[in-house]
Design a protein around this motif. Structure first.
Motif, short mmCIF file in Angstrom:
data_model
loop_
_atom_site.label_atom_id
_atom_site.label_comp_id
_atom_site.label_asym_id
_atom_site.label_seq_id
_atom_site.Cartn_x
_atom_site.Cartn_y
_atom_site.Cartn_z
N ASP A 92 27.93 61.38 60.58
CA ASP A 92 29.37 61.24 60.76
C ASP A 92 29.77 61.59 62.20
OD1 ASP A 92 32.02 60.69 59.69
OD2 ASP A 92 32.36 62.84 59.96
N ASP A 119 35.27 51.58 55.83
CA ASP A 119 35.94 51.95 54.58
C ASP A 119 35.04 51.72 53.37
OD1 ASP A 119 38.11 52.66 56.12
OD2 ASP A 119 39.30 50.88 55.59
N TRP A 122 32.50 54.44 53.37
CA TRP A 122 33.13 55.69 52.92
C TRP A 122 33.19 55.76 51.40
CZ3 TRP A 122 37.88 56.28 56.68
CH2 TRP A 122 37.43 56.88 57.87
N GLU A 125 29.86 56.90 50.42
CA GLU A 125 29.72 58.31 50.78
C GLU A 125 30.45 59.22 49.80
OE1 GLU A 125 30.47 59.58 54.78
OE2 GLU A 125 29.52 57.80 55.62
#
Length: 188
Positions: A92, A119, A122, A125
């Motif tokens: 990150d 996005d 994410w 994640e």
């Protein structure tokens, strides 16, 4: 005075020739400088695009390893959750720096495509960090990430003037997913 009048056309010719040469040289130098600047910025833009793709792909790869247990039949090598969290934090930090370079040098379409890809990653994640529960259609989430990646590369290639046809991978990856046995709904 008569001699000056007879030589005046020749002097005017020399003067105009000199001015023309100065003007042509100036324009050529300016065009050469602009071309050099364009090449320099294109090289830096390419580096920014590649660095961002590497950083985001690193985050995605770690998240995939952390979610391998959620995707039966996955080819991802599982990773310990705590080690994965550490690697995600490191990735990150690299992605954040690469994002700033992309914002500085990228064109609008490429930055928008990069944000869509980011996005999507994410979402994976958040699954890896166990912030959200795994959806029943996790393979579809991963396919949207692959499609967003294709969009990023398409925009970056257009921004850089790269020709050569499509390099999209999402259709190939989707087909590979469909070819897997029903008991293995995972994705790479």
């Amino acid at each position: 005075m008569g001699t000056l009048l007879t030589q005046l056309p020749a002097l005017l010719g020399v003067l105009l020739g000199t001015l023309g040469t100065i003007l042509a040289t100036s324009l050529a130098d300016r065009a050469r400088w602009r071309r050099g600047q364009n090449v320099r910025w294109d090289e830096r833009r390419l580096d920014a695009y590649v660095d961002y793709a590497h950083a985001l792909k690193e985050s995605h790869a770690v998240a995939l390893r952390m979610t391998a247990d959620l995707r039966p039949g996955s080819h991802s090598h599982p990773i310990d959750h705590d080690e994965g969290l550490t690697r995600l934090a490191e990735a990150d930090a690299r992605r954040t720096i690469a994002w700033e370079n992309l914002l500085l040098l990228g064109d609008e379409a490429t930055v928008a495509a990069a944000a869509a890809w980011r996005d999507g990653v994410w979402q994976v994640e958040r699954l890896a960090r166990r912030v959200v529960p795994a959806p029943p259609d996790i393979a579809e989430v991963l396919m949207r990430v692959n499609e967003a990646r294709d969009g990023y590369y398409r925009a970056a290639r257009q921004s850089l003037g790269v020709r050569g046809g499509s390099v999209e991978q999402s259709a190939v990856l989707r087909q590979a997913l469909l070819d897997r046995p029903a008991s293995a709904p995972g994705s790479r």
